[in-house]
Scaffold this motif. Structure first.
Motif, PDB file in Angstrom:
ATOM      1  N   VAL A  37       0.848  -1.205   0.000  1.00 37.32           N
ATOM      2  CA  VAL A  37       0.000   0.000   0.000  1.00 37.32           C
ATOM      3  C   VAL A  37       0.878   1.248   0.000  1.00 37.32           C
ATOM      4  O   VAL A  37       0.638   2.204  -0.744  1.00 37.32           O
ATOM      5  CB  VAL A  37      -0.945   0.000   1.220  1.00 37.32           C
ATOM      6  N   MET A  38       1.913   1.225   0.827  1.00 37.67           N
ATOM      7  CA  MET A  38       2.820   2.368   0.912  1.00 37.67           C
ATOM      8  C   MET A  38       3.531   2.618  -0.418  1.00 37.67           C
ATOM      9  O   MET A  38       3.611   3.748  -0.898  1.00 37.67           O
ATOM     10  CB  MET A  38       3.859   2.127   2.018  1.00 37.67           C
ATOM     11  N   MET A  39       4.032   1.547  -1.041  1.00 35.69           N
ATOM     12  CA  MET A  39       4.763   1.708  -2.286  1.00 35.69           C
ATOM     13  C   MET A  39       3.842   2.039  -3.458  1.00 35.69           C
ATOM     14  O   MET A  39       4.223   2.796  -4.350  1.00 35.69           O
ATOM     15  CB  MET A  39       5.553   0.432  -2.597  1.00 35.69           C
ATOM     16  N   GLU A  40       2.641   1.509  -3.473  1.00 34.88           N
ATOM     17  CA  GLU A  40       1.702   1.841  -4.539  1.00 34.88           C
ATOM     18  C   GLU A  40       1.322   3.313  -4.477  1.00 34.88           C
ATOM     19  O   GLU A  40       1.200   3.986  -5.501  1.00 34.88           O
ATOM     20  CB  GLU A  40       0.455   0.958  -4.450  1.00 34.88           C
ATOM     21  N   THR A  43       4.337   5.323  -5.711  1.00 35.36           N
ATOM     22  CA  THR A  43       4.623   5.193  -7.144  1.00 35.36           C
ATOM     23  C   THR A  43       3.396   5.496  -7.995  1.00 35.36           C
ATOM     24  O   THR A  43       3.354   5.142  -9.167  1.00 35.36           O
ATOM     25  CB  THR A  43       5.127   3.771  -7.476  1.00 35.36           C
ATOM     26  N   GLN A  44       2.397   6.123  -7.370  1.00 35.81           N
ATOM     27  CA  GLN A  44       1.176   6.537  -8.072  1.00 35.81           C
ATOM     28  C   GLN A  44       0.458   5.344  -8.714  1.00 35.81           C
ATOM     29  O   GLN A  44       0.080   5.374  -9.886  1.00 35.81           O
ATOM     30  CB  GLN A  44       1.482   7.606  -9.114  1.00 35.81           C
ATOM     31  N   GLY A  45       0.301   4.304  -7.913  1.00 34.22           N
ATOM     32  CA  GLY A  45      -0.500   3.168  -8.326  1.00 34.22           C
ATOM     33  C   GLY A  45       0.164   2.176  -9.254  1.00 34.22           C
ATOM     34  O   GLY A  45      -0.518   1.330  -9.836  1.00 34.22           O
ATOM     35  N   GLN A  46       1.467   2.234  -9.388  1.00 33.31           N
ATOM     36  CA  GLN A  46       2.170   1.277 -10.258  1.00 33.31           C
ATOM     37  C   GLN A  46       2.428  -0.012  -9.467  1.00 33.31           C
ATOM     38  O   GLN A  46       3.468  -0.163  -8.837  1.00 33.31           O
ATOM     39  CB  GLN A  46       3.474   1.884 -10.767  1.00 33.31           C
ATOM     40  N   HIS A  47       1.480  -0.926  -9.556  1.00 31.66           N
ATOM     41  CA  HIS A  47       1.529  -2.132  -8.733  1.00 31.66           C
ATOM     42  C   HIS A  47       2.780  -2.968  -9.013  1.00 31.66           C
ATOM     43  O   HIS A  47       3.399  -3.491  -8.083  1.00 31.66           O
ATOM     44  CB  HIS A  47       0.276  -2.985  -8.978  1.00 31.66           C
ATOM     45  N   GLY A  48       3.160  -3.090 -10.270  1.00 29.85           N
ATOM     46  CA  GLY A  48       4.334  -3.883 -10.616  1.00 29.85           C
ATOM     47  C   GLY A  48       5.604  -3.325  -9.998  1.00 29.85           C
ATOM     48  O   GLY A  48       6.422  -4.069  -9.445  1.00 29.85           O
ATOM     49  N   MET A  51       5.501  -3.858  -6.206  1.00 32.73           N
ATOM     50  CA  MET A  51       5.816  -5.239  -5.869  1.00 32.73           C
ATOM     51  C   MET A  51       7.318  -5.513  -5.994  1.00 32.73           C
ATOM     52  O   MET A  51       7.918  -6.166  -5.129  1.00 32.73           O
ATOM     53  CB  MET A  51       5.050  -6.197  -6.786  1.00 32.73           C
ATOM     54  N   ASP A  52       7.933  -4.991  -7.039  1.00 31.30           N
ATOM     55  CA  ASP A  52       9.379  -5.179  -7.224  1.00 31.30           C
ATOM     56  C   ASP A  52      10.165  -4.565  -6.074  1.00 31.30           C
ATOM     57  O   ASP A  52      11.114  -5.184  -5.557  1.00 31.30           O
ATOM     58  CB  ASP A  52       9.831  -4.552  -8.540  1.00 31.30           C
ATOM     59  N   LEU A  53       9.793  -3.354  -5.668  1.00 33.14           N
ATOM     60  CA  LEU A  53      10.498  -2.672  -4.584  1.00 33.14           C
ATOM     61  C   LEU A  53      10.382  -3.454  -3.282  1.00 33.14           C
ATOM     62  O   LEU A  53      11.374  -3.619  -2.556  1.00 33.14           O
ATOM     63  CB  LEU A  53       9.942  -1.258  -4.401  1.00 33.14           C
ATOM     64  N   VAL A  54       9.187  -3.946  -2.989  1.00 31.33           N
ATOM     65  CA  VAL A  54       8.971  -4.709  -1.753  1.00 31.33           C
ATOM     66  C   VAL A  54       9.757  -6.020  -1.795  1.00 31.33           C
ATOM     67  O   VAL A  54      10.423  -6.382  -0.816  1.00 31.33           O
ATOM     68  CB  VAL A  54       7.468  -4.985  -1.548  1.00 31.33           C
ATOM     69  N   GLN A  55       9.716  -6.717  -2.919  1.00 29.19           N
ATOM     70  CA  GLN A  55      10.438  -7.983  -3.030  1.00 29.19           C
ATOM     71  C   GLN A  55      11.947  -7.775  -2.925  1.00 29.19           C
ATOM     72  O   GLN A  55      12.652  -8.555  -2.268  1.00 29.19           O
ATOM     73  CB  GLN A  55      10.093  -8.665  -4.351  1.00 29.19           C
ATOM     74  N   GLU A  56      12.461  -6.733  -3.571  1.00 32.70           N
ATOM     75  CA  GLU A  56      13.894  -6.433  -3.486  1.00 32.70           C
ATOM     76  C   GLU A  56      14.301  -6.119  -2.055  1.00 32.70           C
ATOM     77  O   GLU A  56      15.398  -6.494  -1.605  1.00 32.70           O
ATOM     78  CB  GLU A  56      14.232  -5.260  -4.404  1.00 32.70           C
ATOM     79  N   ALA A  57      13.434  -5.426  -1.326  1.00 28.17           N
ATOM     80  CA  ALA A  57      13.734  -5.093   0.073  1.00 28.17           C
ATOM     81  C   ALA A  57      13.790  -6.363   0.923  1.00 28.17           C
ATOM     82  O   ALA A  57      14.662  -6.506   1.792  1.00 28.17           O
ATOM     83  CB  ALA A  57      12.687  -4.124   0.621  1.00 28.17           C
ATOM     84  N   PRO A 146       2.165  14.321  -0.864  1.00 27.18           N
ATOM     85  CA  PRO A 146       3.561  14.169  -1.309  1.00 27.18           C
ATOM     86  C   PRO A 146       4.171  12.918  -0.688  1.00 27.18           C
ATOM     87  O   PRO A 146       3.769  12.500   0.410  1.00 27.18           O
ATOM     88  CB  PRO A 146       4.235  15.446  -0.763  1.00 27.18           C
ATOM     89  N   VAL A 147       5.111  12.309  -1.387  1.00 33.37           N
ATOM     90  CA  VAL A 147       5.627  11.002  -0.970  1.00 33.37           C
ATOM     91  C   VAL A 147       6.182  11.006   0.449  1.00 33.37           C
ATOM     92  O   VAL A 147       5.933  10.075   1.222  1.00 33.37           O
ATOM     93  CB  VAL A 147       6.721  10.521  -1.956  1.00 33.37           C
ATOM     94  N   ARG A 148       6.906  12.042   0.832  1.00 34.02           N
ATOM     95  CA  ARG A 148       7.497  12.053   2.169  1.00 34.02           C
ATOM     96  C   ARG A 148       6.414  12.160   3.244  1.00 34.02           C
ATOM     97  O   ARG A 148       6.553  11.602   4.334  1.00 34.02           O
ATOM     98  CB  ARG A 148       8.500  13.198   2.301  1.00 34.02           C
ATOM     99  N   GLN A 149       5.326  12.856   2.949  1.00 34.92           N
ATOM    100  CA  GLN A 149       4.209  12.903   3.880  1.00 34.92           C
ATOM    101  C   GLN A 149       3.548  11.528   3.983  1.00 34.92           C
ATOM    102  O   GLN A 149       3.161  11.095   5.069  1.00 34.92           O
ATOM    103  CB  GLN A 149       3.187  13.947   3.437  1.00 34.92           C
ATOM    104  N   GLN A 150       3.414  10.856   2.851  1.00 37.19           N
ATOM    105  CA  GLN A 150       2.873   9.495   2.867  1.00 37.19           C
ATOM    106  C   GLN A 150       3.701   8.606   3.785  1.00 37.19           C
ATOM    107  O   GLN A 150       3.166   7.878   4.629  1.00 37.19           O
ATOM    108  CB  GLN A 150       2.897   8.892   1.462  1.00 37.19           C
ATOM    109  N   GLN A 151       5.026   8.663   3.587  1.00 41.30           N
ATOM    110  CA  GLN A 151       5.909   7.807   4.369  1.00 41.30           C
ATOM    111  C   GLN A 151       5.815   8.111   5.855  1.00 41.30           C
ATOM    112  O   GLN A 151       5.695   7.199   6.677  1.00 41.30           O
ATOM    113  CB  GLN A 151       7.354   7.974   3.898  1.00 41.30           C
ATOM    114  N   ALA A 152       5.880   9.395   6.209  1.00 41.26           N
ATOM    115  CA  ALA A 152       5.829   9.775   7.618  1.00 41.26           C
ATOM    116  C   ALA A 152       4.523   9.321   8.256  1.00 41.26           C
ATOM    117  O   ALA A 152       4.515   8.772   9.362  1.00 41.26           O
ATOM    118  CB  ALA A 152       5.997  11.287   7.759  1.00 41.26           C
ATOM    119  N   PHE A 153       3.419   9.524   7.540  1.00 42.52           N
ATOM    120  CA  PHE A 153       2.121   9.139   8.094  1.00 42.52           C
ATOM    121  C   PHE A 153       2.009   7.630   8.241  1.00 42.52           C
ATOM    122  O   PHE A 153       1.611   7.120   9.300  1.00 42.52           O
ATOM    123  CB  PHE A 153       0.986   9.653   7.205  1.00 42.52           C
ATOM    124  N   MET A 154       2.377   6.884   7.211  1.00 42.92           N
ATOM    125  CA  MET A 154       2.182   5.434   7.251  1.00 42.92           C
ATOM    126  C   MET A 154       3.173   4.748   8.190  1.00 42.92           C
ATOM    127  O   MET A 154       2.826   3.769   8.852  1.00 42.92           O
ATOM    128  CB  MET A 154       2.261   4.861   5.840  1.00 42.92           C
TER     129      MET A 154
END
Length: 204
Positions: A37-40, A43-48, A51-57, A146-154
């Motif tokens: 959810v955080m990465m989608e 990345t503005q809804g780019q599920h692929g 998923m790649d970012l989460v798997q790589e992590a 904005p992405v940094r706000q998303q990250q801080a909140f989540m």
């Protein structure tokens, strides 16, 4: 009575490896949904891509920190995930601006620190919920931040990290985390107010 030497060390290492792999499976099952959810959103809804970012992590976590405890994995995983997200964002920014390699790429337009903010408690996401509000609507509201706000909140609200740990994960100051988190809360309350009158909006 003489006994043949026991091969205790290889067996022990094998057991440890098996245990680490089992712990990783359990850990992945627990955090994958929220991390996606955080990465989608980022990345503005780019599920692929998400998923790649989460798997790589997860791969990096297991490769470098398999011997760490599960509790230690949480901040380590999100730190790795944040770094991979920032790398992806830089590549995307350079792709959009072919000559940006000549200068530093600025990823965030809201990265201004407010030093007079009091550290706010991590909200329970349920405070944003109402019978008329769906998870999809909340996710859409978060995605608009904005992405940094998303990250801080989540990281603070969803994962429950404190300000210091969130700052370490996001590789910024605690003041920046407070700023991003505060702005995220204000923006979400404004966006979702028409759905939930208890957030300060009008019920009419």
């Amino acid at each position: 009575m003489d006994l043949a030497p026991k091969k205790s060390q290889p067996e022990s290492l094998s057991t440890l490896k098996s245990t680490a792999e089992q712990r990783l499976k359990t850990f992945m099952h627990e955090v994958t949904g929220r991390a996606l959810v955080m990465m989608e959103s980022a990345t503005q809804g780019q599920h692929g891509i998400a998923m790649d970012l989460v798997q790589e992590a997860f791969i990096s976590l297991h490769k470098s920190y398999a011997d760490k405890s599960t509790d230690e994995w949480y901040p380590l995983f999100y730190t790795i995930l944040n770094n991979k997200l920032q790398d992806w964002r830089r590549k995307e920014a350079r792709r959009a601006q072919p000559f940006s390699f000549f200068r530093k790429v600025s990823l965030d337009d809201d990265d201004v620190e407010q030093n007079d903010l009091v550290d706010e408690r991590a909200l329970n996401p349920a405070e944003f919920l109402d019978q008329a509000m769906t998870a999809e609507e909340i996710q859409e509201a978060i995605a608009k931040l904005p992405v940094r706000q998303q990250q801080a909140f989540m990281l603070r609200a969803w994962e429950g990290f404190d300000t210091q740990t969130t700052a370490q994960i996001m590789n910024c100051s605690e003041g920046s985390v407070k700023t991003h988190y505060h702005r995220a809360i204000q923006a979400l309350r404004q966006t979702l107010a028409h759905m939930n009158p208890y957030l300060g909006g009008s019920s009419e």
